[in-house]
Structure formats: C-alpha cells, structure tokens
Design an enzyme around this catalytic site. Sequence first.
Site, short mmCIF file in Angstrom:
data_model
loop_
_atom_site.label_atom_id
_atom_site.label_comp_id
_atom_site.label_asym_id
_atom_site.label_seq_id
_atom_site.Cartn_x
_atom_site.Cartn_y
_atom_site.Cartn_z
N CYS A 1 86.57 13.69 33.84
CA CYS A 1 87.99 13.83 32.97
C CYS A 1 87.83 13.85 31.72
CB CYS A 1 88.79 12.50 33.45
SG CYS A 1 89.42 12.60 35.12
N HIS A 2 86.86 12.99 30.92
CA HIS A 2 86.81 13.09 29.66
C HIS A 2 85.33 12.96 28.96
CE1 HIS A 2 90.74 11.17 30.83
NE2 HIS A 2 91.21 12.23 30.07
N GLY A 3 84.66 13.10 30.09
CA GLY A 3 83.02 13.28 29.63
C GLY A 3 82.51 11.91 29.62
#
Length: 144
Positions: free
Chosen positions: A107-109
């Site tokens: 999703c956001h690393g």
Amino acid sequence: GAPVEVNISKIEPGQLIRVEWRGKPVWVVRRTKEVLDVLPSLDDQLRDPNSEEPQQPEYAQNPTRAINPEYFIAVGLCTHLGCSPTYLPDSFGEQVEGVASGFFCPCHGSKFDMAGRVFSGVPAPLNLVIPPHQYLDDSTVLIG
Ligand code: FES
C-alpha cells in the site's frame, strides 16, 4: 472471539501459514536458522529494534519476538493503515539490500523484517503486532 488452535507440525522451513483469529489474519512462519542469524545485524536499520512499544505480550518481548524462535506468530496487518503485507521469502533483497526475506506492504511501502520489526523511514509506526498465544504442546499453538 474464541481462541484458535493451530497445528504447526506440518509447516515447512520458510513457509507461512495463515489462520483467522477475531476476524484478523494471523501468520505463523517457520524461520530457518539462517533467518534467525540475520536478525541482530538489522537492529540499526529499525525503528524499534527491541520492541519497546507495547504491541506484544511480555513473553514475546525478546530479540526474536517469540516464545519459540523457530516460529514467528504475528497479526498479518500493516501497522500503518491495515493493509496485508506480502511475505517475500526470497526476493526481499529488492526492498532492503542484503536481506533475503521479510514482509513488504504494497500500500505505501512499509518494510518489516522476519521478526515483524519495522524498518526506519517507512510509514508504518510500529512493529507488527504479536497476538496473545501459548504452546499447548510441541506442535500445537493456541492463539487468543
Ligand atoms: Fe502498509 Fe500503509 S498500510 S504502508
């Protein structure tokens, strides 16, 4: 939610199995000696290497975050916004150089090591949560 009994005797080295507890995914990963040996070398790249934030039972507040180091048991939800991180048993090196395996949140690393410890510089604020659990015998874990 009722506690969930998990038979861990058939998990192969390196394998991750998923069970559901209180509507959440819980992972059980059988860690190899190689994986365990790498953990201490990562401490200076991690946000909370000693798991001082209280997101696990006391009996899992140790370097491997486990009762039995061979089995890593964690809630399989990213501590940022709750996506499900991907287990990368042999391609984590693209995420963190020199590290063979870990968990990557698409999703956001956010990145987590094989003890669910979050790397510095990613959105997730906390290590993966260790659920309450106990060993009923060598091959059976009760989660919850
Ligand atoms: Fe995993 Fe945002 S939910 S990085």
